[in-house]
Design an enzyme around this catalytic site. Structure first.
Site, PDB file in Angstrom:
ATOM      1  N   THR A   1       0.817  -1.224   0.000  1.00  0.00           N
ATOM      2  CA  THR A   1       0.000   0.000   0.000  1.00  0.00           C
ATOM      3  C   THR A   1       0.850   1.273   0.000  1.00  0.00           C
ATOM      4  OG1 THR A   1      -0.124  -0.131   2.407  1.00  0.00           O
ATOM      5  CG2 THR A   1      -1.972  -1.066   1.176  1.00  0.00           C
ATOM      6  N   GLY A   2       2.176   1.141   0.157  1.00  0.00           N
ATOM      7  CA  GLY A   2       3.046   2.320   0.184  1.00  0.00           C
ATOM      8  C   GLY A   2       3.463   2.751  -1.217  1.00  0.00           C
ATOM      9  N   GLN A   3       4.255   3.823  -1.255  1.00  0.00           N
ATOM     10  CA  GLN A   3       4.710   4.362  -2.563  1.00  0.00           C
ATOM     11  C   GLN A   3       5.422   3.294  -3.398  1.00  0.00           C
ATOM     12  OE1 GLN A   3       7.269   8.165  -3.606  1.00  0.00           O
ATOM     13  NE2 GLN A   3       8.678   6.549  -3.036  1.00  0.00           N
ATOM     14  N   ASP A   4       6.470   2.689  -2.834  1.00  0.00           N
ATOM     15  CA  ASP A   4       7.272   1.754  -3.625  1.00  0.00           C
ATOM     16  C   ASP A   4       6.495   0.483  -3.914  1.00  0.00           C
ATOM     17  OD1 ASP A   4       9.158   3.661  -3.204  1.00  0.00           O
ATOM     18  OD2 ASP A   4      10.654   2.341  -2.303  1.00  0.00           O
TER      19      ASP A   4
ATOM     20  N   ASP B   1       0.870  -8.348   9.498  1.00  0.00           N
ATOM     21  CA  ASP B   1       1.521  -7.241  10.204  1.00  0.00           C
ATOM     22  C   ASP B   1       2.953  -7.660  10.509  1.00  0.00           C
ATOM     23  OD1 ASP B   1       2.361  -5.335  12.267  1.00  0.00           O
ATOM     24  OD2 ASP B   1       0.258  -4.722  12.243  1.00  0.00           O
ATOM     25  N   MET B   2       3.876  -6.751  10.320  1.00  0.00           N
ATOM     26  CA  MET B   2       5.298  -7.100  10.487  1.00  0.00           C
ATOM     27  C   MET B   2       5.671  -7.411  11.937  1.00  0.00           C
ATOM     28  SD  MET B   2       6.389  -7.424   7.632  1.00  0.00           S
ATOM     29  CE  MET B   2       4.831  -7.609   6.780  1.00  0.00           C
TER      30      MET B   2
ATOM     31  N   SER C   1       8.297   4.146   7.837  1.00  0.00           N
ATOM     32  CA  SER C   1       9.376   4.714   7.024  1.00  0.00           C
ATOM     33  C   SER C   1       9.634   6.193   7.258  1.00  0.00           C
ATOM     34  CB  SER C   1       9.070   4.482   5.540  1.00  0.00           C
ATOM     35  OG  SER C   1       8.071   5.383   5.111  1.00  0.00           O
TER      36      SER C   1
ATOM     37  N   THR D   1      18.569   1.570   3.137  1.00  0.00           N
ATOM     38  CA  THR D   1      18.381   3.006   2.941  1.00  0.00           C
ATOM     39  C   THR D   1      19.659   3.813   3.110  1.00  0.00           C
ATOM     40  OG1 THR D   1      17.383   4.954   4.003  1.00  0.00           O
ATOM     41  CG2 THR D   1      17.607   3.020   5.377  1.00  0.00           C
TER      42      THR D   1
ATOM     43  N   GLU E   1      19.796   6.387   4.743  1.00  0.00           N
ATOM     44  CA  GLU E   1      19.826   6.877   6.132  1.00  0.00           C
ATOM     45  C   GLU E   1      20.849   6.109   6.966  1.00  0.00           C
ATOM     46  OE1 GLU E   1      17.857   9.404   8.034  1.00  0.00           O
ATOM     47  OE2 GLU E   1      18.008  10.066   5.974  1.00  0.00           O
TER      48      GLU E   1
ATOM     49  N   TYR F   1      14.905   5.063  13.349  1.00  0.00           N
ATOM     50  CA  TYR F   1      14.592   4.417  12.057  1.00  0.00           C
ATOM     51  C   TYR F   1      15.838   3.773  11.463  1.00  0.00           C
ATOM     52  CZ  TYR F   1      13.856   4.224   6.969  1.00  0.00           C
ATOM     53  OH  TYR F   1      13.805   3.818   5.656  1.00  0.00           O
TER      54      TYR F   1
ATOM     55  N   LYS G   1      16.947  -0.075  10.626  1.00  0.00           N
ATOM     56  CA  LYS G   1      17.323  -0.493   9.266  1.00  0.00           C
ATOM     57  C   LYS G   1      18.722  -1.116   9.248  1.00  0.00           C
ATOM     58  CE  LYS G   1      13.916   0.558   6.355  1.00  0.00           C
ATOM     59  NZ  LYS G   1      13.306  -0.410   5.427  1.00  0.00           N
TER      60      LYS G   1
ATOM     61  N   HIS H   1      13.759   8.570  -2.822  1.00  0.00           N
ATOM     62  CA  HIS H   1      13.081   8.574  -4.120  1.00  0.00           C
ATOM     63  C   HIS H   1      11.626   8.953  -3.903  1.00  0.00           C
ATOM     64  CE1 HIS H   1      13.493   4.533  -2.457  1.00  0.00           C
ATOM     65  NE2 HIS H   1      12.266   4.309  -2.894  1.00  0.00           N
TER      66      HIS H   1
END
Ligand code: NAP
Ligand code: F7E
Length: 348
Positions: A10-13, A58-59, A84, A125, A127, A149, A153, A179
């Site tokens: 459901t996210g951008q990527d 769910d993660m 994110s 990422t 980050e 975050y 990661k 991105h």
């Protein structure tokens, strides 16, 4: 026909990757989490909602992840689900660790226990680099995370390497630099700016408040970046790759360019508000994508100026459609941009 499982569809990527894999003839399964208000607008906006097999997971719930793997019988898993938003991870560090860090362990364990050979992509990422490294950052630049975050990661990054080495799983880290796109979440600075520019240009809003204008990022175009995820899993051997444009620009540059794209002077409309400053912020990211170019044949076509134009144009177009009374799946009209959200005590 190959099966792909995308966590965080459901996210951008997730949405762009789903479209890419459908175009390549995959059967696409995607995990979503049950929310009080459904959140499928990106899949609907891209016109692919009806072609996706949705699986609730769910993660933080290992059983639901195992079920998702059993139901989808995937050849490839693209693990994109995460909390994110870096800013929010300071307010919710424990869930950042649980969802974004431990979630990777739950999926890798599900793969290890599965009887299938499953290739795994981990959404790592830029980050991870944090501060203190001179740009450009590459696959050999040391990591120095500076948010909950990115600490989560970092765990996911190393677990991916460890499962590759210890269990021989085909597991890759894509170290993707920022991105963006017209379906980017409204919390992120690029879309916050492009959406505000559109509203200001159309007389729906007058000003926008931002935080650190000096931060520099290497901003690319999301539909191109998801292609690199797929390419990584098609190689003869698993490996880790930096995906970036190689350019860096400040938030100030982005604002200036975006307002100019609508014929406006950014200085007349932008305020700086302390509440958008982070306790720690990454100062400058600029990636070196030469390994990806050499081994994957991946290269970005859309650079900074085009990206800003694409985002401003699309937000203008959507607000114009909205003002004309058209109804279509979209996030901005229901976004509480003026809500009184507190992360510190009043007066602090
Ligand atoms: P995004 O738009 O924020 O999407 C995140 C996805 O994760 C959403 O589908 C979200 O579901 C899901 N999710 C969050 N918490 C979950 C949970 N507890 N259980 C299951 N699903 C959960 O992020 P994105 O920009 O597409 O990024 C995709 C991945 O790449 C993320 O892992 C991100 O950290 C990483 N990444 C992004 C960038 C970038 O610049 N975009 C760069 C490097 C790495 P809901 O829709 O229900 O919230
Ligand atoms: O911030 C500054 C902010 O939230 C970019 C995620 O996809 O990319 C993203 O993380 C910069 C920061 O993205 C505002 O302080 C100024 O320096 O758009 P952002 P991010 O933190 O770089 C990486 C690669 C990921 O992995 C993440 O998942 O912009 N900034 N003023 C602001 N940022 C926000 N959000 N809002 C402001 O008003």
């Amino acid at each position: 026909m190959k099966n792909a499982l995308i966590t965080g569809i459901t996210g951008q990527d997730g949405a762009y990757l789903a479209r890419l894999l459908l175009d390549k003839g995959y059967q696409v399964f995607g995990t979503y989490r049950r929310l009080s208000t459904p959140n499928f607008w990106r899949l609907q906006y891209l016109g692919i909602f009806d072609r996706i097999h949705l699986i609730p997971a769910d993660m933080v719930d290992a059983a639901s992840i195992i079920s998702a793997v059993n139901i989808s019988q995937p050849d490839e898993i693209y693990h994109l689900a995460a909390q994110s938003f870096v800013g929010a991870s300071f307010a919710q560090p424990v869930s950042a660790g649980d969802i974004t860090g431990l979630g990777v362990a739950r999926i890798l364990e599900a793969i290890r226990e599965s009887s299938r050979e499953i290739k795994f992509y981990q959404a790592s990422t830029s980050e991870l680099y944090g501060n203190g490294n001179s740009p450009p950052q590459s696959e050999t630049t040391p990591f120095n995370p500076c948010s909950p975050y990115s600490a989560a990661k970092l765990y996911g990054y190393w677990l991916t390497v460890i499962y590759r080495q210890a269990y021989g799983i085909f597991a890759c880290n894509g170290i993707l630099f920022n991105h963006e796109s017209p379906v980017r979440g409204l919390d992120f600075v690029t879309r916050k700016i492009s959406n505000s520019v559109a509203k200001i240009a159309l007389g729906l809003q007058d000003r926008v408040a931002l935080g650190n204008l000096e931060a520099r990022r290497d901003w690319g175009y999301a539909p191109e970046y998801v292609e690199s995820m797929w390419l990584m899993l098609q190689q003869p051997r698993p490996d880790d790759y930096v995906i970036a444009t190689g350019e860096t620009h400040s938030v100030r540059d982005f604002a200036q360019k975006a307002f100019a794209a609508a014929g406006l002077d950014w200085e007349e409309h932008v305020d700086v508000d302390q509440k958008f400053l982070r306790l720690l912020d990454v100062e400058c990211l600029q990636g070196d994508p030469s390994k990806a170019k050499r081994l994957l044949g991946w290269e970005p076509a859309v650079k900074f100026d085009d990206l800003v134009d694409i985002m401003v144009k699309e937000d203008m177009h959507r607000w114009q459609r909205c003002l004309a009374g058209e109804a279509f799946p979209w996030d901005a009209p229901s976004y509480p941009s003026d809500a009184r959200i507190l992360t510190r005590a009043i007066g602090e």
